[in-house]
Design a protein around this motif. Sequence first.
Motif, PDB file in Angstrom:
ATOM      1  N   THR A   1      47.960 105.032  46.904  1.00 29.36           N
ATOM      2  CA  THR A   1      49.150 104.287  46.502  1.00 29.36           C
ATOM      3  C   THR A   1      50.087 104.178  47.689  1.00 29.36           C
ATOM      4  OG1 THR A   1      48.973 105.157  44.239  1.00 29.36           O
ATOM      5  CG2 THR A   1      51.060 104.162  44.862  1.00 29.36           C
ATOM      6  N   LEU A   2      50.479 102.959  48.025  1.00 29.09           N
ATOM      7  CA  LEU A   2      51.432 102.700  49.109  1.00 29.09           C
ATOM      8  C   LEU A   2      52.733 102.215  48.491  1.00 29.09           C
ATOM      9  CD1 LEU A   2      52.026 102.416  52.169  1.00 29.09           C
ATOM     10  CD2 LEU A   2      51.199 100.054  51.975  1.00 29.09           C
ATOM     11  N   SER A   3      53.845 102.884  48.825  1.00 29.36           N
ATOM     12  CA  SER A   3      55.131 102.559  48.215  1.00 29.36           C
ATOM     13  C   SER A   3      56.207 102.406  49.274  1.00 29.36           C
ATOM     14  CB  SER A   3      55.561 103.669  47.231  1.00 29.36           C
ATOM     15  OG  SER A   3      54.575 103.911  46.258  1.00 29.36           O
TER      16      SER A   3
ATOM     17  N   ILE B   1      60.768 100.107  45.748  1.00 32.48           N
ATOM     18  CA  ILE B   1      61.059  98.695  45.988  1.00 32.48           C
ATOM     19  C   ILE B   1      59.804  97.837  45.822  1.00 32.48           C
ATOM     20  CG2 ILE B   1      61.973  97.047  47.671  1.00 32.48           C
ATOM     21  CD1 ILE B   1      64.012  99.100  46.732  1.00 32.48           C
ATOM     22  N   TRP B   2      58.705  98.354  46.318  1.00 32.36           N
ATOM     23  CA  TRP B   2      57.428  97.624  46.284  1.00 32.36           C
ATOM     24  C   TRP B   2      56.313  98.657  46.281  1.00 32.36           C
ATOM     25  CZ3 TRP B   2      53.200  97.659  49.514  1.00 32.36           C
ATOM     26  CH2 TRP B   2      52.279  96.619  49.389  1.00 32.36           C
ATOM     27  N   GLN B   3      55.221  98.307  45.592  1.00 33.78           N
ATOM     28  CA  GLN B   3      54.115  99.262  45.521  1.00 33.78           C
ATOM     29  C   GLN B   3      52.803  98.527  45.353  1.00 33.78           C
ATOM     30  OE1 GLN B   3      53.157 102.105  41.996  1.00 33.78           O
ATOM     31  NE2 GLN B   3      54.381 103.338  43.402  1.00 33.78           N
ATOM     32  N   ASP B   4      51.762  99.064  45.988  1.00 38.85           N
ATOM     33  CA  ASP B   4      50.410  98.563  45.794  1.00 38.85           C
ATOM     34  C   ASP B   4      49.468  99.756  45.656  1.00 38.85           C
ATOM     35  OD1 ASP B   4      48.613  96.590  45.322  1.00 38.85           O
ATOM     36  OD2 ASP B   4      48.858  95.573  47.248  1.00 38.85           O
ATOM     37  N   GLN B   5      48.337  99.497  45.035  1.00 43.83           N
ATOM     38  CA  GLN B   5      47.444 100.601  44.684  1.00 43.83           C
ATOM     39  C   GLN B   5      46.002 100.140  44.813  1.00 43.83           C
ATOM     40  OE1 GLN B   5      47.016 102.222  40.447  1.00 43.83           O
ATOM     41  NE2 GLN B   5      48.549 103.586  41.314  1.00 43.83           N
ATOM     42  N   GLY B   6      45.145 101.065  45.188  1.00 40.05           N
ATOM     43  CA  GLY B   6      43.731 100.760  45.288  1.00 40.05           C
ATOM     44  C   GLY B   6      42.931 102.037  45.491  1.00 40.05           C
ATOM     45  N   TYR B   7      41.727 101.886  46.048  1.00 38.71           N
ATOM     46  CA  TYR B   7      40.849 103.043  46.259  1.00 38.71           C
ATOM     47  C   TYR B   7      40.421 103.107  47.725  1.00 38.71           C
ATOM     48  CZ  TYR B   7      40.458 103.495  41.203  1.00 38.71           C
ATOM     49  OH  TYR B   7      40.740 103.678  39.875  1.00 38.71           O
ATOM     50  N   ALA B   8      40.287 104.332  48.196  1.00 38.94           N
ATOM     51  CA  ALA B   8      39.839 104.540  49.570  1.00 38.94           C
ATOM     52  C   ALA B   8      38.327 104.441  49.650  1.00 38.94           C
ATOM     53  CB  ALA B   8      40.303 105.908  50.070  1.00 38.94           C
ATOM     54  N   GLU B   9      37.834 103.935  50.786  1.00 41.86           N
ATOM     55  CA  GLU B   9      36.402 103.965  51.060  1.00 41.86           C
ATOM     56  C   GLU B   9      36.027 105.363  51.531  1.00 41.86           C
ATOM     57  OE1 GLU B   9      34.139  99.939  52.217  1.00 41.86           O
ATOM     58  OE2 GLU B   9      35.352 100.798  53.802  1.00 41.86           O
TER      59      GLU B   9
ATOM     60  N   GLU C   1      47.312  94.974  52.693  1.00 47.80           N
ATOM     61  CA  GLU C   1      48.028  93.850  53.270  1.00 47.80           C
ATOM     62  C   GLU C   1      49.440  93.851  52.707  1.00 47.80           C
ATOM     63  OE1 GLU C   1      44.405  90.664  54.123  1.00 47.80           O
ATOM     64  OE2 GLU C   1      45.663  90.437  52.330  1.00 47.80           O
ATOM     65  N   VAL C   2      50.430  93.907  53.587  1.00 46.13           N
ATOM     66  CA  VAL C   2      51.829  94.045  53.174  1.00 46.13           C
ATOM     67  C   VAL C   2      52.555  92.728  53.417  1.00 46.13           C
ATOM     68  CG1 VAL C   2      53.984  95.307  53.534  1.00 46.13           C
ATOM     69  CG2 VAL C   2      51.795  96.505  53.684  1.00 46.13           C
ATOM     70  N   PRO C   3      53.223  92.183  52.407  1.00 44.48           N
ATOM     71  CA  PRO C   3      53.909  90.900  52.596  1.00 44.48           C
ATOM     72  C   PRO C   3      55.158  91.028  53.457  1.00 44.48           C
ATOM     73  CG  PRO C   3      54.361  91.779  50.413  1.00 44.48           C
ATOM     74  CD  PRO C   3      53.332  92.677  51.025  1.00 44.48           C
TER      75      PRO C   3
ATOM     76  N   SER D   1      50.350  97.765  40.086  1.00 38.31           N
ATOM     77  CA  SER D   1      50.297  97.507  41.521  1.00 38.31           C
ATOM     78  C   SER D   1      50.581  96.034  41.781  1.00 38.31           C
ATOM     79  CB  SER D   1      48.941  97.896  42.114  1.00 38.31           C
ATOM     80  OG  SER D   1      47.961  96.929  41.813  1.00 38.31           O
ATOM     81  N   HIS D   2      51.078  95.762  42.995  1.00 35.72           N
ATOM     82  CA  HIS D   2      51.452  94.393  43.350  1.00 35.72           C
ATOM     83  C   HIS D   2      50.215  93.499  43.443  1.00 35.72           C
ATOM     84  CE1 HIS D   2      53.334  91.118  45.706  1.00 35.72           C
ATOM     85  NE2 HIS D   2      54.432  91.515  45.089  1.00 35.72           N
ATOM     86  N   SER D   3      49.111  94.022  43.945  1.00 35.17           N
ATOM     87  CA  SER D   3      47.905  93.203  44.085  1.00 35.17           C
ATOM     88  C   SER D   3      47.339  92.822  42.717  1.00 35.17           C
ATOM     89  CB  SER D   3      46.857  93.951  44.907  1.00 35.17           C
ATOM     90  OG  SER D   3      46.545  95.190  44.319  1.00 35.17           O
ATOM     91  N   LYS D   4      47.391  93.741  41.758  1.00 33.51           N
ATOM     92  CA  LYS D   4      46.953  93.399  40.399  1.00 33.51           C
ATOM     93  C   LYS D   4      47.851  92.331  39.803  1.00 33.51           C
ATOM     94  CE  LYS D   4      44.997  97.965  39.400  1.00 33.51           C
ATOM     95  NZ  LYS D   4      45.132  99.205  38.574  1.00 33.51           N
ATOM     96  N   ALA D   5      49.155  92.478  40.037  1.00 32.62           N
ATOM     97  CA  ALA D   5      50.093  91.474  39.533  1.00 32.62           C
ATOM     98  C   ALA D   5      49.816  90.112  40.153  1.00 32.62           C
ATOM     99  CB  ALA D   5      51.525  91.921  39.805  1.00 32.62           C
ATOM    100  N   GLU D   6      49.463  90.078  41.446  1.00 33.71           N
ATOM    101  CA  GLU D   6      49.147  88.800  42.097  1.00 33.71           C
ATOM    102  C   GLU D   6      47.895  88.167  41.491  1.00 33.71           C
ATOM    103  OE1 GLU D   6      48.954  90.037  46.173  1.00 33.71           O
ATOM    104  OE2 GLU D   6      50.901  89.119  46.628  1.00 33.71           O
ATOM    105  N   LEU D   7      46.878  88.977  41.140  1.00 32.99           N
ATOM    106  CA  LEU D   7      45.686  88.457  40.482  1.00 32.99           C
ATOM    107  C   LEU D   7      46.030  87.790  39.163  1.00 32.99           C
ATOM    108  CD1 LEU D   7      42.927  91.200  40.974  1.00 32.99           C
ATOM    109  CD2 LEU D   7      42.867  88.851  41.798  1.00 32.99           C
ATOM    110  N   VAL D   8      46.910  88.441  38.403  1.00 32.12           N
ATOM    111  CA  VAL D   8      47.289  87.903  37.095  1.00 32.12           C
ATOM    112  C   VAL D   8      48.122  86.637  37.257  1.00 32.12           C
ATOM    113  CG1 VAL D   8      48.571  88.397  34.981  1.00 32.12           C
ATOM    114  CG2 VAL D   8      47.152  90.174  36.008  1.00 32.12           C
TER     115      VAL D   8
END
Length: 600
Positions: free
Chosen positions: A313-315, A335-343, A358-360, A574-581
């Motif tokens: 999680t990046l915040s 203020i902003w947050q994105d979430q995912g999984y590490a390789e 990727e940070v806007p 997460s912001h990336s999930k929100a962008e998908l939606v």
Amino acid sequence: MPKPRIQAIIQSAAIWNKTMPSTVKTEKSWLLALFGLPFFCVGAGFLLFSIVPTLHDAARMASWPETPGTLLQAQLVTSRSSKSTTYGVKADYLYNVGGLDYRGSRVAINTGNDNVGGFQQSLGSRLENARINNQTVSVWYDPSNPEDAVLNRDIRWGLLGFKLIFVIVFGGAGFAMIYFGLRGTKTAATPASGAQPWLQRPEWQGGVIHSNAKTGTYFVWGFAVFWNLISTPAAFFIPDIWREKGALALLVLLFPCVGLGLLFWAIKSTLEWKRFGATPMTMDPFPGAIGGDVGGELLVNILYQPSTAFEVTLSCINSYISGRGEDRSRSEKVIWQDQGYAEVHPSMHGTRLQYRFEVPDGLPSSEEHSDNYHLWRLNIHGDMPGVDLKRSFEIPVYPGKEKSRRITSLSTQHQPSGHVQLRADALLPLTRTGSRVDIYYPMWRKPLSAFAIMLFGGIFSGVGVFLWKQATQEGFPLNLMSGIFGLVGSLIVLSGLYALFNSLHVRFDGHSLTAVRRILGVPVSNKTSAYPLIRSIEIKQNGSSQSGSTHHIDYQIIAKTASGTIVLAEGLNSHSKAELVVDYFEKLTGLKDTQALSAA
């Protein structure tokens, strides 16, 4: 010199200039340490020469036998000054042990005068009446030394708590000043530090960053030991308090229970540290780039298991101090947050975890610590048998377009083995019937968080009720406080009830959308808009919660129309999930085609 060779030298020089180590200096403040020494001595003096002896005497007196005694003298002593009046009790008494007469003068565990509560007045009045009426009194004596005796062996919890304030406030403040004075402040000096502010922070030198796990473990142990040293002795007297004060014993029991929780927390932190080690993290790029990538890799001292999922999680967080004077406290707002999984990759020394986001553009950069500043925090969590991996890093992130040189996979798109690839329709409670799409968020979708909100509000309301009862004796100020606590508590409880019993049904029929909000099945909001009237579909932050150093954000997706906004989806973390939606809704309503035509 060949051209490729020149380019390689230039590139290496640029990398060295960006990550070159700086001279780190530690400046100790002996003045601060000396200033804190008297405060620490005051707190330590109250602890060692007053609180500890009191608890020690109470513990040994608890098993003393009782014998009747005769009062020779008993007197309530009053001492007045221009600012206060203090009270004390003096007494002389005779008692018999094993056929021998003894004379004692100790009245209670604590000697001397004070004005904390009504203990002295009550005890003095009782002993004076007993002497006047020639009544015997109970004398407790040390069987191994009968000359050591006392008339009252009760612990004065109010007086003990009053002294504990000096221990915590003076001793704690003094210890903090001594600690920070001797630890000093680390500063980094480099010729390029003006243009590259991340080089001013010693903990960011060279691009290798360590978590606060080790320091946090030391802090937890220190706090747990301190708390238990103060609170554990009280547990031995809970049966006596129950007999004399009833339910007040449950309040006293709360402090040792908190101590046990702190010890559990400390042990858990220690086991986590011993299992996973230091977990150094190398950033790529360094620093992270707003408008580019924030990425890096983490070394973990565990066996490589490709199926293990590590959530990253990046915040971007705003840390600020609110309140004034003694009510000042530090809070954080994401203020902003994105979430995912590490390789997950094998390493010579265990497992290597790689992440990339990727940070806007437009987000705040890392700032120096102050009363109000922004920071970037990376949290990594892995559910594992036994002790879970939890690490938190404060990382440097500044405006730039840099991309990761070694890490190609995006954490927001990477899915560990056994996880379904992220799609908008999988993120939504969606059903499709022909051209109609229904999204339904039922009641009770987050019962634990709703109950937690209601419990918190109930505590506030309970304090308000208690203060209202006390106001009959203390007057209007408590009436005002009870009203504030009661109102705030009621609003919090209502918000918890709303979170528990509200539902949302959004329908897309191919031409228009309809969103109906219900509470206990009763419609409270019904909004409709034709697709062509939708101006934009946007991401909105709907709230956040915090657990330790980890924030949990809640994004909503809203449609902006000429008549207002309509909630289309919620509960996205997460912001990336929100962008998908958002992309899904734009295609569903034809807004993406409209935007493409407008751009053309």
